[in-house]
Design an enzyme around this catalytic site. Sequence first.
Site, mmCIF file in Angstrom:
data_model
loop_
_atom_site.group_PDB
_atom_site.id
_atom_site.type_symbol
_atom_site.label_atom_id
_atom_site.label_comp_id
_atom_site.label_asym_id
_atom_site.label_seq_id
_atom_site.Cartn_x
_atom_site.Cartn_y
_atom_site.Cartn_z
ATOM 1 N N TYR A 1 0.892 -1.210 -0.090
ATOM 2 C CA TYR A 1 0.086 0.033 -0.028
ATOM 3 C C TYR A 1 1.110 1.159 0.110
ATOM 4 O O TYR A 1 1.905 1.145 0.711
ATOM 5 C CB TYR A 1 -0.810 -0.044 1.252
ATOM 6 N N GLU B 1 -4.225 7.646 -3.246
ATOM 7 C CA GLU B 1 -3.847 6.017 -2.753
ATOM 8 C C GLU B 1 -3.561 4.977 -3.782
ATOM 9 O O GLU B 1 -4.313 5.202 -4.778
ATOM 10 C CB GLU B 1 -5.186 5.545 -2.125
#
Length: 391
Positions: free
Chosen positions: A109, A197
């Site tokens: 991530y 993101e």
Amino acid sequence: MNIHEYQAKQIFADYGLPIQNGIMIRKLEDARDAARKIGGDFWVIKAQIHAGGRGKGGGVKFAKTLDEVEKKVSEILGMNLVTHQTGPSGKLVKRVYVAGGVDIKKEYYLGMVLDRTSEMPVMMASTEGGMEIEKVASRTPEKIIKVEIDPLIGFQGFHARKLAFGMGLSKDQMRTFSKFASSLYRVYSDKDASLIEINPLVLTNNDEFIALDAKMNFDDNALFRHSDIQKMRDLDEEEPTEIEAKKYGLSYVKLDGNVGCMVNGAGLAMSTMDIIKHEGGDPANFLDVGGTASAETVAKGFEIILKDKNVKAIFVNIFGGIVRCDRIANGILEATKKIEVKIPLVVRLDGTNSKKAAKILQNAKTENIINADDLADGAKKVVSAATGVLK
Ligand code: ADP
Ligand code: MG
């Protein structure tokens, strides 16, 4: 403002951030051509909506042949996709991204957001890629590595090293990652993003990092200097009443509760929502009719609030500073003549000429208008009216 994954990836590509090849299509007949142009061993068909969690909801599918590509596109295009971010009603899929398949060694991530506590942009990385990052943050917060980046010094080697060590990268991987992270910081600051993101950021079998998913939000107040991003706006993904409210200078955000709120000033609107919650109710919206509320804006406000069929009662909470309460009281009466308001209206008007206003409303003897003495009294009354429970 939000944009789609494929649009965020176009921006990434401009900054040299690696992405897999992909083409956005709106029609089933374009599916085969798109896949043929992209080439490769397999494809991934991805619903383009402004919400995450598409994979779990059936909005991300794999295809090994052109026939399969066509079949998967036909399944996703036009589907009503429900994810944990869309709410139970889901979202209609009007655009699909056909992307080249990637052989994944590991999913990470990587994200950037403005941290209001440190008042700085923060880059975050985690080995727990592909999962809901909110869950990682609450269950295993130690698995999220964060670096604050002072905009005056920008993204530096030590930032990249701290993230890379935390991610357990090898020396070679660290080199590739540093380049990736530094470009990501440039995208974030050049484009006035409020959030980026990449979940997952993947490491391929060739030890390359690729942004497999991409989400970007932008600071609305800076959009005036990014005409390219403004053009990416997809009104299909936005609440129609919010778009209409904007036209009339009203700040409206739709929520899930049943107490409509009409307030002047963003601060008062926020505290009104808080006090409704405190009384056990649920606001149906945030609505700031502006510091200079008038009869017209009040009428428009009613119209917009009443488009939401969940609304069972409305709390008009106006503080007369610049505006005069008697004018607002007349405005409310005028508005209720124009627009049929069948549900209870709890009205709290305080400040300039509030006594005059109270008299106007009393004399009007309108059945569904309930006068409130103050903020707390108004909140109690409106929650009772909306839930049908008298306190
Ligand atoms: P969402 O987060 O909305 O569910 P993602 O783009 O993150 O959508 O896709 C979900 C998962 O699908 C990823 O975690 C990844 O495992 C897989 N995936 C997505 N795109 C590709 C691709 N191009 N090649 C291989 N796998 C992919
Ligand atoms: Mg994702």
